[in-house]
Structures are given as structure tokens and as C-alpha cells.
Design an enzyme around this catalytic site. Structure first.
Site, PDB file in Angstrom:
ATOM      1  N   ASP A  74     -48.825  12.956   4.004  1.00 26.30           N
ATOM      2  CA  ASP A  74     -48.538  14.084   4.896  1.00 26.30           C
ATOM      3  C   ASP A  74     -49.188  13.837   6.261  1.00 26.30           C
ATOM      4  O   ASP A  74     -50.155  13.062   6.381  1.00 26.30           O
ATOM      5  CB  ASP A  74     -48.993  15.423   4.298  1.00 26.30           C
ATOM      6  N   GLU A 141     -53.263  16.604   2.334  1.00 25.03           N
ATOM      7  CA  GLU A 141     -54.597  16.297   2.847  1.00 25.03           C
ATOM      8  C   GLU A 141     -54.845  17.009   4.155  1.00 25.03           C
ATOM      9  O   GLU A 141     -55.927  17.523   4.397  1.00 25.03           O
ATOM     10  CB  GLU A 141     -54.749  14.783   3.048  1.00 25.03           C
TER      11      GLU A 141
HETATM   12 ZN   LIG Z   1     -55.926  11.313   7.382  1.00 29.63          ZN
END
Ligand SMILES: [Zn+2]
Length: 385
Positions: A74, A141
Site C-alpha cells: 500500500d 501499513e
Molecule cells: Zn513504508
């Protein structure tokens, strides 16, 4: 034929994977890894109030040791796309650079590890020389990170997976590829200090109790140094980020005042010990005359450190052999998913150069992709050698 990290990175950048979207990034990786003989698992994790998010675990080999590479597909949003000279999801190469959101944070790093693993397998008859190579890849994340690495690790352990050492491919280098390994991160803790007084007219202060006086005294006490650093860390720091009374009136003594703060703390503290320390300082400064309370936010960002040893030595030697640079072991910067991985095995972070991460026209020199692939390849070879 050797795997080309530039092609893999470009294809990954072309997936619009702004958290929580995946944009086909994990399916693409699944295809590449499955073709190379990895057993690939795709899991979607969800929790009430959060978007369900895709994750991937791939492994080749069944023996110990299991060297795992961790990362995230992501990316943060591109912001105003018109501000980019090269489209954020175009994967364009211009001059000697590859452009796009995630080029350094961290699709580029994933591409390099995949290419290095594939090269290693090709050189050893399609299997790791010894042991196993795994990849833990999450799509969660950059945002709240609740349906990502935390759950992925739990899932893996429940099915009997064991990890021996982990490389997280976040952009760890400051100026030049090879200058920095991250071998730990500071912890982060947020709190609010609330002082309660008694509301009243400013002309009659004897009938009121101004909480701002007490708040100022307590803030001064809390700002005293927390420590003078440790072997691998700079001194811990408490920073007030907001002081709030919300008083719109000129002749009113407010009834309550608040101050928010964040602490970045090193390995001389735990969260519990820090809270005790600060509550003690507040108690001393209040001396029974200030009515106050702390409101602590829950934190999943504990401090951790990977002590120098055979694993950091092995990585540093591989980096030096490929780049000619002796990397520094650093613990600076914000938190990363390494804070979760450290509960399962030693983890260090080494990836591309972080200068353009999260910025417009994020990019990496193409040469760095080639060099990082060579470094990962060297690490894998040494690890199983
Ligand atoms: Zn990163």
C-alpha cells in the site's frame, strides 16, 4: 535469465494501491512468486470500523532457517496528481530515474527482494540453497495498520510458521544506498494532561481557580529531560503538541485546561515506567495544590532494538561488499512494522534511499534498484552459505 527489479517495480507502481485499496498489487506478486515455485497464501483481514485489507504470505522451502522479507504494497495518496511531472501510477522512467508513488516506499524494495530471491533460486536449481525464503507482504501499513502485519504474523504462527530472521525493506538509507541499516525504533506514546480549576470572573480571581496556572507548572515539570540516551539511541523526547482551553470570552477564567503531548522514547523506558515517571513528576509539581489527570492513548508502538550481532554483521558485510559503504546502525525516525515483527524474530530494516518518500514525484535512481537487488542477493547467499 535474471529477474529484472525495474520491471517488477514498474508493474507494482502501476497498481493503484492507496490504502485500503490493493489495485491488483498482491495478485501481481502472487503471480510472480507462484511461477517461481513459492507457495502463496492470500488473506483478507477485517475488523469492525476498519476496511478489510488483503495480505500475502509466500514461502519456498520447508526447512530451517526461514529468512523472511517483510514489506507493504500500500502507498500514501498522491495528493494533487496534476502537481506530479510524472504520473504517480505511471511507472515512468525518465533520465536515470523510475517515478511513481511507492517507488521508494516501498514497492521498489519489494521488487528488489523478489528479483534477488528469484536469482538465488535460479542459481540453485529452483530451490533455496538451504532453509526457506518467505515474504510477508501487507496492504495495511501506511494507514492504521490494524489489518496488516500484526494479524499476518498471528495467522502465520497459528499455522506453525517459524521465522528466524527478518529484513524489512523500508527505505532506510538517508543519502546514499548503503549508508544506513535501521536496527531499532523508538517507542511512541501519546497523552493528554488535564487540569481542572474553578470557573469565574477575571475581576474576582479569588473566587475562581485558574487551571492555566497549574497547567503551566506541570508542563514545565514534564519537560525536564527524560534521559541522556543509550548505547543505540538518542535521548528520549517529550514534545507538547497542543495547549487547549477553548475560551472565547475575555473576562472568564476557564474551568479546565488541557495539553497534549507525544513522547518518542528509547530503550531505557517501557510505556508503563514512563507513565509512572511522568505521573510522579506531575504529583511533585502539583504539591497537592493542582487538580490534574492524565489521559493516555493506547499505543502499539513500543521501543525495540536489534543488538549488533551475527545478523547485523552479515547484512553490513553484504552491503559493504556490494556498495563499498559501511552502513551505520540507526534507530532514528518514526515507527514501522518492525515493531510487530520483533516479537517473532530479530529484524533489521534495509531498503532504498528515503529522500522522496511520501512526496510529489517520488522516485528512485534505476541504478539503486539494481544495487539493492545485488545487496539482497548477497545477504541471501551469505545467510544460507
Ligand atoms: Zn513504508
Amino acid at each position: 535469465m535474471t529477474a529484472d527489479p525495474v520491471v517488477i517495480a514498474r508493474d507494482l507502481i502501476r497498481c493503484r494501491s492507496v490504502t485500503p485499496e490493493d489495485g491488483g498489487a498482491l495478485a501481481f506478486l502472487q503471480g510472480v512468486l507462484a511461477k517461481a515455485g513459492f507457495t502463496v497464501h492470500r488473506m483478507t483481514f477485517a475488523e469492525p470500523g476498519t476496511a478489510p485489507i488483503g495480505n500475502l504470505y509466500a514461502r519456498i522451502g520447508t526447512e530451517k532457517p526461514n529468512l523472511v522479507f517483510a514489506g507493504h504494497t500500500d502507498v500514501v495518496p498522491p495528493g494533487d496528481e496534476a502537481a506530479w511531472r510524472h504520473p504517480p501510477f505511471g511507472g515512468e522512467i525518465a533520465g536515470d530515474r523510475l517515478y511513481g508513488r511507492g517507488a521508494v516506499d516501498m514497492k521498489g524494495g519489494i521488487a528488489c527482494f523478489v528479483a534477488a530471491a528469484l536469482d538465488h533460486l535460479a542459481a540453485h536449481g529452483g530451490k533455496p540453497k538451504h532453509g526457506s525464503i518467505s515474504l510477508l507482504i501487507t496492504g495495511d501499513e501506511e494507514s492504521v495498520a490494524v489489518n496488516g502485519t500484526v494479524k499476518l504474523l498471528q495467522w502465520a504462527v497459528e499455522r506453525g510458521e517459524k521465522f528466524d530472521h527478518c529484513i524489512l525493506g523500508e527505505p532506510s538509507n538517508v543519502e546514499t544506498l548503503g549508508d544506513t541499516i535501521k536496527a531499532g525504533r523508538r517507542g511512541s506514546l501519546n497523552g493528554t494532561l488535564i487540569v481542572t480549576g474553578r470557573q469565574g470572573h477575571v475581576a474576582y480571581p479569588d473566587r475562581a481557580d485558574n487551571p492555566i496556572r497549574g497547567l503551566v507548572a506541570l508542563i514545565a515539570a514534564l519537560q525536564a529531560p527524560l534521559d541522556d540516551g543509550s548505547a543505540q539511541f538518542a535521548p528520549s523526547n517529550l514534545e507538547f503538541t497542543s495547549i487547549d482551553v477553548g475560551n472565547q470570552t475575555v473576562n472568564l477564567i476557564p474551568g479546565e485546561a488541557r495539553a497534549r503531548f507525544n513522547i518518542r522514547y528509547n530503550d531505557r523506558h517501557s510505556q508503563a515506567a514512563l507513565k509512572t515517571l511522568l505521573e510522579q513528576r506531575a504529583r511533585d509539581a502539583a504539591a497537592g495544590r493542582v487538580l490534574y489527570a492524565f489521559d493516555w492513548l493506547p499505543s502499539n508502538a513500543d521501543v525495540f532494538v536489534t543488538k549488533p550481532g551475527p545478523f547485523t554483521d552479515l547484512a553490513a558485510a553484504a552491503i559493504a561488499e556490494v556498495t563499498g559503504r559501511k552502513p551505520k546502525l540507526s534507530t532514528t525516525g518514526g515507527t514501522s512494522d518492525a515493531r510487530f515483527i520483533k516479537d517473532y524474530c530479530p529484524v533489521l530494516e534495509f531498503g532504498l534511499v528515503g529522500q522522496t518518500m511520501h512526496s510529489v514525484d517520488e522516485c528512485t535512481p534505476v541504478a539503486d534498484l539494481v544495487t539493492l537487488t545485488a545487496v539482497y542477493r548477497r545477504i541471501i547467499e551469505k545467510y544460507f552459505g
